[in-house]
Structure formats: C-alpha cells, structure tokens
Scaffold this active site. Structure first.
Site, PDB file in Angstrom:
ATOM      1  N   CYS A  51       0.894  -1.177   0.000  1.00  0.00           N
ATOM      2  CA  CYS A  51       0.000   0.000   0.000  1.00  0.00           C
ATOM      3  C   CYS A  51       0.920   1.212   0.000  1.00  0.00           C
ATOM      4  CB  CYS A  51      -0.886  -0.007   1.241  1.00  0.00           C
ATOM      5  SG  CYS A  51      -1.945  -1.462   1.368  1.00  0.00           S
ATOM      6  N   ALA A  52       1.365   1.623  -1.164  1.00  0.00           N
ATOM      7  CA  ALA A  52       2.570   2.459  -1.241  1.00  0.00           C
ATOM      8  C   ALA A  52       2.337   3.959  -1.385  1.00  0.00           C
ATOM      9  CB  ALA A  52       3.437   1.973  -2.402  1.00  0.00           C
ATOM     10  N   ALA A  53       1.189   4.374  -1.917  1.00  0.00           N
ATOM     11  CA  ALA A  53       1.005   5.791  -2.238  1.00  0.00           C
ATOM     12  C   ALA A  53       0.741   6.641  -0.992  1.00  0.00           C
ATOM     13  CB  ALA A  53      -0.174   5.942  -3.203  1.00  0.00           C
ATOM     14  N   PRO A  54       1.239   7.874  -0.929  1.00  0.00           N
ATOM     15  CA  PRO A  54       1.938   8.612  -1.995  1.00  0.00           C
ATOM     16  C   PRO A  54       3.412   8.274  -2.166  1.00  0.00           C
ATOM     17  CG  PRO A  54       1.625  10.027  -0.091  1.00  0.00           C
ATOM     18  CD  PRO A  54       0.922   8.735   0.222  1.00  0.00           C
ATOM     19  N   GLY A  55       4.043   7.545  -1.234  1.00  0.00           N
ATOM     20  CA  GLY A  55       5.345   7.014  -1.595  1.00  0.00           C
ATOM     21  C   GLY A  55       6.547   7.361  -0.726  1.00  0.00           C
ATOM     22  N   GLY A  56       6.322   8.043   0.399  1.00  0.00           N
ATOM     23  CA  GLY A  56       7.464   8.396   1.259  1.00  0.00           C
ATOM     24  C   GLY A  56       8.259   7.166   1.692  1.00  0.00           C
ATOM     25  N   ASP A  97       1.807  -1.007   4.891  1.00  0.00           N
ATOM     26  CA  ASP A  97       1.427   0.238   5.576  1.00  0.00           C
ATOM     27  C   ASP A  97      -0.068   0.414   5.289  1.00  0.00           C
ATOM     28  OD1 ASP A  97       1.916   2.621   7.001  1.00  0.00           O
ATOM     29  OD2 ASP A  97       2.203   3.756   5.152  1.00  0.00           O
ATOM     30  N   ASP A 121      -5.481  -5.181  -5.679  1.00  0.00           N
ATOM     31  CA  ASP A 121      -6.003  -5.274  -4.316  1.00  0.00           C
ATOM     32  C   ASP A 121      -5.027  -6.163  -3.536  1.00  0.00           C
ATOM     33  OD1 ASP A 121      -7.249  -5.888  -1.965  1.00  0.00           O
ATOM     34  OD2 ASP A 121      -9.200  -6.319  -2.871  1.00  0.00           O
ATOM     35  N   CYS A 148      -1.150   4.406  10.769  1.00  0.00           N
ATOM     36  CA  CYS A 148      -1.035   5.680  11.494  1.00  0.00           C
ATOM     37  C   CYS A 148      -2.242   5.832  12.421  1.00  0.00           C
ATOM     38  CB  CYS A 148      -0.874   6.864  10.548  1.00  0.00           C
ATOM     39  SG  CYS A 148      -2.247   7.103   9.421  1.00  0.00           S
TER      40      CYS A 148
HETATM   41  C1  LIG Z   1      -1.549   4.624   4.773  1.00  0.00           C
HETATM   42  S1  LIG Z   1      -1.705   4.816   3.079  1.00  0.00           S
HETATM   43  C2  LIG Z   1      -0.086   4.385   2.505  1.00  0.00           C
HETATM   44  C3  LIG Z   1       0.955   5.450   2.727  1.00  0.00           C
HETATM   45  C4  LIG Z   1       2.277   5.139   2.049  1.00  0.00           C
HETATM   46  N1  LIG Z   1       2.811   3.868   2.516  1.00  0.00           N
HETATM   47  C5  LIG Z   1       3.323   6.210   2.263  1.00  0.00           C
HETATM   48  O1  LIG Z   1       4.191   6.084   3.121  1.00  0.00           O
HETATM   49  O2  LIG Z   1       3.258   7.219   1.536  1.00  0.00           O
HETATM   50  C6  LIG Z   1      -2.634   3.415   2.607  1.00  0.00           C
HETATM   51  C7  LIG Z   1      -2.790   3.242   1.102  1.00  0.00           C
HETATM   52  O3  LIG Z   1      -3.421   1.971   0.877  1.00  0.00           O
HETATM   53  C8  LIG Z   1      -4.154   2.056  -0.320  1.00  0.00           C
HETATM   54  N2  LIG Z   1      -5.090   0.898  -0.299  1.00  0.00           N
HETATM   55  C9  LIG Z   1      -6.286   0.792   0.333  1.00  0.00           C
HETATM   56  N3  LIG Z   1      -6.795  -0.452   0.194  1.00  0.00           N
HETATM   57  C10 LIG Z   1      -5.892  -1.149  -0.537  1.00  0.00           C
HETATM   58  C11 LIG Z   1      -5.853  -2.492  -1.030  1.00  0.00           C
HETATM   59  N4  LIG Z   1      -6.835  -3.361  -0.747  1.00  0.00           N
HETATM   60  N5  LIG Z   1      -4.783  -2.883  -1.769  1.00  0.00           N
HETATM   61  C12 LIG Z   1      -3.787  -2.001  -2.040  1.00  0.00           C
HETATM   62  N6  LIG Z   1      -3.772  -0.704  -1.618  1.00  0.00           N
HETATM   63  C13 LIG Z   1      -4.810  -0.299  -0.870  1.00  0.00           C
HETATM   64  C14 LIG Z   1      -4.794   3.428  -0.268  1.00  0.00           C
HETATM   65  O4  LIG Z   1      -5.118   3.879  -1.548  1.00  0.00           O
HETATM   66  C15 LIG Z   1      -3.673   4.262   0.396  1.00  0.00           C
HETATM   67  O5  LIG Z   1      -2.916   4.927  -0.576  1.00  0.00           O
END
Ligand SMILES: C[S@@+](CC[C@H](N)C(=O)[O-])C[C@H]1O[C@@H](n2cnc3c(N)ncnc32)[C@H](O)[C@@H]1O
Length: 260
Positions: free
Chosen positions: A74-79, A147, A129, A200
């Site tokens: 679950c990488a976005a936005p990517g820090g 994450d 997913d 978080c």
């Molecule tokens: C906490 S944020 C991630 C923050 C990121 N790791 C960072 O450090 O910038 C959680 C992310 O999980 C994504 N997400 C939610 N459900 C998901 C799924 N089933 N599979 C993959 N990504 C998912 C969301 O779109 C969101 O961008």
C-alpha cells in the site's frame, strides 16, 4: 447538526477515544491538532521529500539489503517507498502497489521526481487489491511493507467534514480489511521472509489486535520479532510512536517473520 437524541460524530469520537486513552486523552488529542514537524528526507535523493519523522521507522524496520525482492503493498503517496528504493540502490526489485488510481499517479510522480534515474529501473508499479495478492505471487518476496489503510485519527480530527461523519463503524470496517491484507502478505512473503505491518492509527483494534487475531487464525505460521529501533512506546507486539510524548506520529509498527 446531529438529530435530537442522536450523538454527533464529534461526540462519538470523543467518547470512543476518551474511554480508551483515559487520563492521557486530553494531551494526546491536543497533540493531534499540532502541525506535524516534517522531516526532510534528502539522503541519496534528487530533491528533498518531507514526511512525518515517525514514518521513517516502518521501512527501516524492514532492514532491506541490496539485491532483495521487496513489495510495498500500500505504497502511495510514496514516502516509505523512497526509503526502500534508496536502500536497494537499483538492485533487486521493488514493487510499489496501490489500489487507488489517483494515488498511484501521485506515487509514480514522487518516485520519478525524487529518485535518481539509475535507481528507477528495478521498480514495478502495480494497482492490485493487496488482499488478493497471494493468489498471484505466493511465496514470492523476501520482504513486504504493509502500511495499511487506517483510521488516521489525526486527519479525522482536523477535518470537520470527516469528524461529523465519524462512528465506531469506521474502525469496525477497517479492521477486517487490514487483517485480510496482512493474511495475504503472510502468504506472499517467502517462508523465512519478513513483513512490517504499520498504520497511522491510534486504535488498538487496527494495531496490536490485528496481530492478536493473526496469532489465533494463523497459529504457528509466523513469529513476531523484536523491533530494531526503540522509538516510541513498546506495545504487546510492536511499537507506537505518539505525538504527545514523541512529537511525531501516530505510527504503529510490528515485525512479523513467516515461519513456514
Ligand atoms: C496509509 S496509506 C499508505 C501510505 C504510504 N505507505 C506512504 O508512506 O506514503 C494506505 C494506502 O493503501 C491504499 N489501499 C487501500 N486499500 C488497498 C488495497 N486493498 N490494496 C492495495 N492498496 C490499498 C490506499 O489507496 C492508500 O494509498
């Protein structure tokens, strides 16, 4: 405005967290209104990326070594992906995944704008997913950062619109999604491989209680390892960095080693 006799989102939120954090809640809540002190990530980057200092710990706890195969589920936005990529230095492979197309676009921008061009060739961008990943690449990665999407109470408290709509149902619906993602990560990492689970969130239901459930449902398949760093406060299975005492976070993380 809430209907007569019906509690508002703000009241429900207050009731829920005050009952769990008791005498600490007032100071914890006040600290969530304070601006995050941003850490400037510059090492080995083309330009600085700003993130909450507590966010450094989950990718560091993964202890990535050059040449490894790594999934940021679950990488976005990517820090955190940037930290993983600068550790791999273009070696091995880094798959950065996010289900949301908009957030994935932002993720690609962040990686392309900040990372040295010669360290971008090992990166794969995907939009699956994560909870179904184990069907496609079982036993695949040396390391996985999960994450997970979470309650983000800091965000809720600072957004009148989100606070108005808050109910304990938010946590109840997130916890099974987080658990499904973690079960999938457990099947996707190689036997002997490492997962760092992080959120978080303040709520234990999204943190230690997810690991507790994994103990019940996947007994004998994994072990929780001690963390490498001692940031924040020790919890039953991991650590929690909280803004009232640490001036950063909230960030919870836990290290999970797959056994078989
Ligand atoms: C906490 S944020 C991630 C923050 C990121 N790791 C960072 O450090 O910038 C959680 C992310 O999980 C994504 N997400 C939610 N459900 C998901 C799924 N089933 N599979 C993959 N990504 C998912 C969301 O779109 C969101 O961008």
């Amino acid at each position: 405005m809430a209907k007569k006799g019906k509690k508002s989102g703000e009241e429900l939120f207050e009731e829920y967290y005050a009952s769990r954090w008791e005498e600490r809640w007032d100071s914890l809540k006040a600290s969530l209104f304070e601006e995050v002190s941003h850490y400037s990530l510059t090492e080995n980057l083309e330009q600085a990326y700003y993130l909450d200092e507590a966010s450094l710990y989950p990718p560091k706890e993964l202890d990535v070594q050059e040449g490894e195969s790594v999934l940021d589920m679950c990488a976005a936005p990517g820090g955190k992906s940037l930290i993983l990529a600068t550790t791999l230095k273009g070696s091995g492979s880094l798959t950065v995944n996010d289900l949301s197309p908009d957030r994935r676009r932002r993720l690609r921008q962040v990686m392309e704008n900040h990372l040295r061009p010669e360290w971008q060739g090992n990166i794969r961008y995907t939009g699956y997913d994560g909870s179904l990943w184990y069907r496609h690449e079982p036993d695949w990665y040396d390391k996985i950062l999960l994450d997970a999407p979470c309650s983000s109470e800091r965000h809720v408290l600072n957004s009148p619109e989100h606070l108005k709509k808050w109910t304990p149902g938010r946590i109840k619906s997130l916890a099974p999604r987080q658990f499904a993602l973690l079960c999938s990560a457990l099947e996707t990492v190689k036997p002997g491989g490492l997962i760092v689970y992080s959120t978080c969130a303040l709520a234990a239901e999204e943190n230690d209680l997810i690991i507790e459930r994994l103990h019940k449902k996947r007994k004998g398949r994994f072990t929780v390892e001690p963390t490498l760093f001692t940031a924040g406060e020790e919890t039953r299975y991991g650590r929690h960095i909280l803004p009232d005492r640490d001036g950063a976070g909230p960030i919870y993380y836990c290290r999970i080693r797959r056994l078989s």
